[in-house]
Every structure is written in C-alpha cells, then in structure tokens.
Design a protein around this motif. Structure first.
Motif, PDB file in Angstrom:
ATOM      1  N   LYS A   1       0.833  -1.206   0.000  1.00 38.12           N
ATOM      2  CA  LYS A   1       0.000   0.000   0.000  1.00 38.12           C
ATOM      3  C   LYS A   1       0.870   1.260   0.000  1.00 38.12           C
ATOM      4  O   LYS A   1       0.458   2.303  -0.487  1.00 38.12           O
ATOM      5  N   LEU A   2       2.052   1.152   0.533  1.00 39.10           N
ATOM      6  CA  LEU A   2       2.947   2.306   0.616  1.00 39.10           C
ATOM      7  C   LEU A   2       3.871   2.401  -0.593  1.00 39.10           C
ATOM      8  O   LEU A   2       4.665   3.311  -0.682  1.00 39.10           O
ATOM      9  N   LEU A   3       3.792   1.438  -1.494  1.00 39.99           N
ATOM     10  CA  LEU A   3       4.767   1.371  -2.577  1.00 39.99           C
ATOM     11  C   LEU A   3       4.077   1.276  -3.934  1.00 39.99           C
ATOM     12  O   LEU A   3       4.039   0.227  -4.565  1.00 39.99           O
ATOM     13  N   LYS A   4       3.495   2.380  -4.336  1.00 36.99           N
ATOM     14  CA  LYS A   4       2.983   2.490  -5.693  1.00 36.99           C
ATOM     15  C   LYS A   4       4.181   2.654  -6.645  1.00 36.99           C
ATOM     16  O   LYS A   4       5.299   2.910  -6.205  1.00 36.99           O
ATOM     17  N   PRO A   5       3.967   2.506  -7.964  1.00 39.51           N
ATOM     18  CA  PRO A   5       5.102   2.607  -8.895  1.00 39.51           C
ATOM     19  C   PRO A   5       5.937   3.871  -8.733  1.00 39.51           C
ATOM     20  O   PRO A   5       7.168   3.827  -8.764  1.00 39.51           O
ATOM     21  N   GLN A   6       5.248   5.029  -8.527  1.00 38.27           N
ATOM     22  CA  GLN A   6       6.011   6.266  -8.358  1.00 38.27           C
ATOM     23  C   GLN A   6       6.883   6.215  -7.111  1.00 38.27           C
ATOM     24  O   GLN A   6       8.005   6.717  -7.087  1.00 38.27           O
ATOM     25  N   GLU A   7       6.343   5.586  -6.057  1.00 39.62           N
ATOM     26  CA  GLU A   7       7.092   5.518  -4.799  1.00 39.62           C
ATOM     27  C   GLU A   7       8.246   4.530  -4.893  1.00 39.62           C
ATOM     28  O   GLU A   7       9.307   4.742  -4.303  1.00 39.62           O
ATOM     29  N   ILE A   8       8.042   3.439  -5.626  1.00 36.68           N
ATOM     30  CA  ILE A   8       9.143   2.495  -5.847  1.00 36.68           C
ATOM     31  C   ILE A   8      10.274   3.200  -6.578  1.00 36.68           C
ATOM     32  O   ILE A   8      11.450   3.076  -6.218  1.00 36.68           O
ATOM     33  N   LYS A   9       9.928   3.973  -7.610  1.00 38.90           N
ATOM     34  CA  LYS A   9      10.961   4.680  -8.358  1.00 38.90           C
ATOM     35  C   LYS A   9      11.666   5.722  -7.488  1.00 38.90           C
ATOM     36  O   LYS A   9      12.884   5.911  -7.586  1.00 38.90           O
ATOM     37  N   GLU A  10      10.906   6.394  -6.629  1.00 38.08           N
ATOM     38  CA  GLU A  10      11.527   7.383  -5.738  1.00 38.08           C
ATOM     39  C   GLU A  10      12.546   6.718  -4.820  1.00 38.08           C
ATOM     40  O   GLU A  10      13.612   7.284  -4.548  1.00 38.08           O
ATOM     41  N   ARG A  11      12.244   5.507  -4.347  1.00 35.34           N
ATOM     42  CA  ARG A  11      13.204   4.776  -3.515  1.00 35.34           C
ATOM     43  C   ARG A  11      14.427   4.397  -4.332  1.00 35.34           C
ATOM     44  O   ARG A  11      15.562   4.469  -3.858  1.00 35.34           O
TER      45      ARG A  11
ATOM     46  N   VAL B   1       7.286  -4.634 -11.039  1.00 38.53           N
ATOM     47  CA  VAL B   1       7.300  -5.140  -9.663  1.00 38.53           C
ATOM     48  C   VAL B   1       5.967  -4.863  -8.985  1.00 38.53           C
ATOM     49  O   VAL B   1       5.405  -5.727  -8.294  1.00 38.53           O
ATOM     50  N   TYR B   2       5.430  -3.678  -9.174  1.00 38.96           N
ATOM     51  CA  TYR B   2       4.143  -3.340  -8.557  1.00 38.96           C
ATOM     52  C   TYR B   2       3.045  -4.263  -9.067  1.00 38.96           C
ATOM     53  O   TYR B   2       2.239  -4.786  -8.283  1.00 38.96           O
ATOM     54  N   ASN B   3       3.001  -4.493 -10.380  1.00 41.39           N
ATOM     55  CA  ASN B   3       1.984  -5.369 -10.949  1.00 41.39           C
ATOM     56  C   ASN B   3       2.143  -6.804 -10.447  1.00 41.39           C
ATOM     57  O   ASN B   3       1.159  -7.513 -10.224  1.00 41.39           O
ATOM     58  N   HIS B   4       3.388  -7.229 -10.277  1.00 39.33           N
ATOM     59  CA  HIS B   4       3.630  -8.593  -9.805  1.00 39.33           C
ATOM     60  C   HIS B   4       3.085  -8.789  -8.401  1.00 39.33           C
ATOM     61  O   HIS B   4       2.369  -9.760  -8.121  1.00 39.33           O
ATOM     62  N   TYR B   5       3.382  -7.884  -7.495  1.00 43.60           N
ATOM     63  CA  TYR B   5       2.927  -8.051  -6.118  1.00 43.60           C
ATOM     64  C   TYR B   5       1.450  -7.692  -5.949  1.00 43.60           C
ATOM     65  O   TYR B   5       0.781  -8.204  -5.053  1.00 43.60           O
ATOM     66  N   LYS B   6       0.921  -6.868  -6.835  1.00 47.34           N
ATOM     67  CA  LYS B   6      -0.522  -6.623  -6.844  1.00 47.34           C
ATOM     68  C   LYS B   6      -1.246  -7.908  -7.233  1.00 47.34           C
ATOM     69  O   LYS B   6      -2.276  -8.259  -6.644  1.00 47.34           O
ATOM     70  N   ARG B   7      -0.700  -8.602  -8.209  1.00 43.24           N
ATOM     71  CA  ARG B   7      -1.248  -9.898  -8.618  1.00 43.24           C
ATOM     72  C   ARG B   7      -1.168 -10.904  -7.476  1.00 43.24           C
ATOM     73  O   ARG B   7      -2.084 -11.704  -7.251  1.00 43.24           O
TER      74      ARG B   7
END
Length: 409
Positions: free
Chosen positions: A59-69, A88-94
């Motif tokens: 919930k804290l790691l949307k694609p934009q947030e993953i890229k920011e990290r 990565v986001y789509n994989h863990y969302k799945r």
C-alpha cells in the motif's frame, strides 16, 4: 486408579484408548490429534499474517514511490527504473489479489530482463527493490549452471539459495525475488546442430523454463546435487519474481541490422552515443537472434535497457546516493577519529580511471580501495587526524599494478 483409566483430552474429549499419544499438563491433557490440528491452525494464521504484512507494505509502494526509492540509490537509468517499478508493482498486486473464480481472468507474472553493460546498475536495481519490499532475495550466476547430470550446478540450486535467504521459510521464499546474472552467457552458441550437447547454453535455457513459468519444484535445502536419499523441499515458483540481467555484448549490431541503420555518417566521437541509441531499440527479436530460445523469451514479458554511464553519472554515483562510496569511506575513517576529505580533482581522477578501464560504477569501489589502501593501513592509531585526497595523492597511490589487476578482473 479409576481416575487414571478415565483420562480424556481436555480439548476434544477423546479417551486414552482412542488416541496414540496423550500430553499431560498441570490441569489437563491434550491428544496428538488436537496437537496436529492446532499446528495446522497456527500455520494458516501465519500465512494470513504474511499476506497481510505484504499488503501493508505494498500500500505504501505504488510505482512512483518504488521509483523514488530507487532514485535514492541509483543515478540515472530513468527508463529502466520506471519500467521495473511498474513490473514489480503489478507482480505483487497480482500476488495480493489471487484469482478466486475459475472463470476469472488470471494475471501472469511479469518477469524482467535487463540489458546493459557491466556496472550500469542491473544488480543494484534488483537488490534495492527486494530490500524495500522486505522479501527474500538471491543472486545466481547463469555461467555456472548446467543441465542436470553434468558438472556444474542444477538450475534448482537457484531456489536453494532463495530458500536459504528466506531462513528456510518456504512461504516467504515463494514470494521472493531471484536475480539471474549473466543470462546472455547461456545463449545458444549457434544455429547449427552439433554432436556435442550445449549443456551450459541452450540446455540451461530449457531447464530454466519450468522455474520461470511457475511449477512445483523439489529442491535440496542445502543446495548441491540431488540424490535419492536426500530430503527435498517443495517450492512453488508461481509467485517468485525472476529478474535477469546481461551485457549482451554485440547485440547492437543485431539491432542495427534489424532497423536497417548504418553507422556510416557518424563521426568517431559519436560512436558511443550511436551505441546507446541502438540499445534503446532492443526487442525480443534481437534477443532471439542473439541466442535465447523463444520459449525463454516468452517468459520475460518485460524488457528494458540500461544506458552506459558517462563521466557525469559516475561522478554523481560517487557522492549523491544514500550509500554513496565517498560517504562510506568517510564514515570508515570517522570511526577511527580521522577526517577524510576529497578534493574535486581527486574525484575527477577516479571517474577518469573508471571510464578508461571500462569498469562502470562497479569499478569505482575497487579504484577507491586501491587509492585509500595505504591510508587505511597506516592512519588508524597514528597521530594523523585528517586526510585530503587530491588528484596528486590519487595518482601516487593508484599505480600500474592496480590498473592491470582491475583490467584482468
């Protein structure tokens, strides 16, 4: 005596004659059947807690947030970071929203292939994502893998490493990330049939298919080869994310032929830029021409490239990321009470050497280590409390043997 004969389980009420084992407590008893049922309940509860914990992280790691990290640790490579963040986001969302209905749409995995020269950040991207998601992560070298029955490591050894990284927690391992490096080294050697088996090339590609598509795999928990008397652990690879990286040296020529572009007309100084431009057009067809089999390519729906690092990017890598090399060495010296400082000319020298030796970002650490080696030996415990690394100091410390050793490496 009669009270002992009439002992019953405090949970289910079964008598001693109806069960195999009774465990006595201070004020009651429990039978082996209730113990087994309680263990199943605990395991199911732990699974649910694991899924809940993963959901909270995601919930804290949307694609934009993953890229920011990723931006905090990786300089440049904007296209690659955006592409990997979405995958990565789509994989863990799945993973968090599994298909319940047999007629519902089933979302397939988004395994990733990263292409780019050595030292451009392929491994760092995968490692950083695993760390931020707090999932097990392991790195495997494709060059040591062979078909089962031949000298080398079975492809299942990759999962053994992941299981070890997960502290032998199968549930955790089954949602981990595996990075397979040097994937280009198992390309099919040529299209001509041979009387000898290509056990470290196409044979390994065929063996990897089962892992990548999602299957129940029996792996030895301690690694190594399987043998009949060995205890094996069953791992389902359906939810394991595979990220592969490779330099794919020479693929630019394949891309150039495909898009019918010619190097004629490019000035000598534009050669590197021309190479970068071509790599941005890399496609699955180019990987097939390079020597990866179509079945393997089909299991990597996400393909992206990393650009070669220029002097400006290497200079930023030295000083800007959270774990920048300069910050690390400053801290190492600070522990001994020594103030380590770098002059701009000293940093420029390190960057020039990394470019000259074609080592990329990975080579910067080796260069820093060679320059500071004598200081790290002599200064702790001495009266010297400050060290300034200038270009002159770096040139004096980094000798021809250091350069030769790095070239060999």
């Amino acid at each position: 005596m009669s009270s002992k004969k009439n002992i019953t389980c405090s949970f289910c009420g079964r008598s001693k004659e109806e069960v195999s084992v009774f465990i006595a407590g201070i004020t009651g008893h429990i039978c082996d059947l209730c113990v087994a049922q309680a263990e199943n309940i605990i395991q199911e509860e732990q699974k649910q807690q694991g899924r809940t914990g993963l959901a909270q992280n995601l919930k804290l790691l949307k694609p934009q947030e993953i890229k920011e990290r990723l931006d905090e640790y990786i300089i440049g490579q904007e296209d690659a970071k955006r592409t990997v963040s979405v995958a990565v986001y789509n994989h863990y969302k799945r993973l968090l929203h599994p298909t319940q209905d047999a007629d519902a749409v089933e979302i397939e995995k988004s395994n990733v292939i990263l292409t780019g020269e050595t030292g451009t950040g392929k491994t760092l991207i995968a490692r950083t994502i695993a760390r931020m998601l707090d999932v097990p992560f392991c790195i495997a070298d494709a060059t040591v893998l062979t078909e089962a029955g031949y000298v080398g490591e079975d492809v299942e050894s990759v999962l053994s490493r992941l299981l070890q990284a997960a502290d032998y927690d199968v549930e955790a391992a089954e949602r981990g990330i595996v990075f397979i490096d040097e994937i280009d080294k198992i390309a099919r050697k040529n299209d001509n049939p041979s009387i000898t088996r290509d056990v470290s090339g196409e044979g390994v590609q065929q063996a990897l298919l089962k892992l990548l598509e999602g299957a129940e795999v029996h792996v030895p928990p301690q690694g190594g080869r399987k043998h009949p008397e060995q205890k094996l652990v069953n791992i389902n690879t359906k939810n394991i994310l595979f990220i592969c990286g490779g330099a794919f040296a020479g693929i630019e020529q394949i891309i150039e032929r495909r898009i019918n572009r010619s190097a004629i007309g490019y000035q000598k100084g534009d050669a590197q830029q021309h190479s970068e431009d071509l790599l941005s057009y890399v496609s699955a067809a180019d990987l097939r021409s390079f020597g990866l089999i179509p079945e393997l390519i089909g299991r990597f729906p996400v393909l992206t490239h990393l650009k070669p690092l220029d002097g400006s990017a290497l200079r930023r890598i030295l000083t800007e990321p959270k774990n920048a090399l300069i910050k690390q060495y400053v801290r190492l010296f600070e522990i001994d009470g020594i103030a380590l400082k770098f002059h701009a000319s000293g940093l420029d020298y390190m960057v020039e050497k990394a470019i000259e030796l074609k080592l990329g970002a990975r080579g910067l650490r080796s260069i820093c280590e060679a320059i500071l080696r004598d200081a790290m030996f002599d200064l702790p415990g001495s009266d010297e409390k400050e060290l300034l690394v200038t270009r002159e100091y770096a040139e004096q410390q980094f000798n021809g043997d250091d350069a030769q050793n790095l070239r060999v490496a």
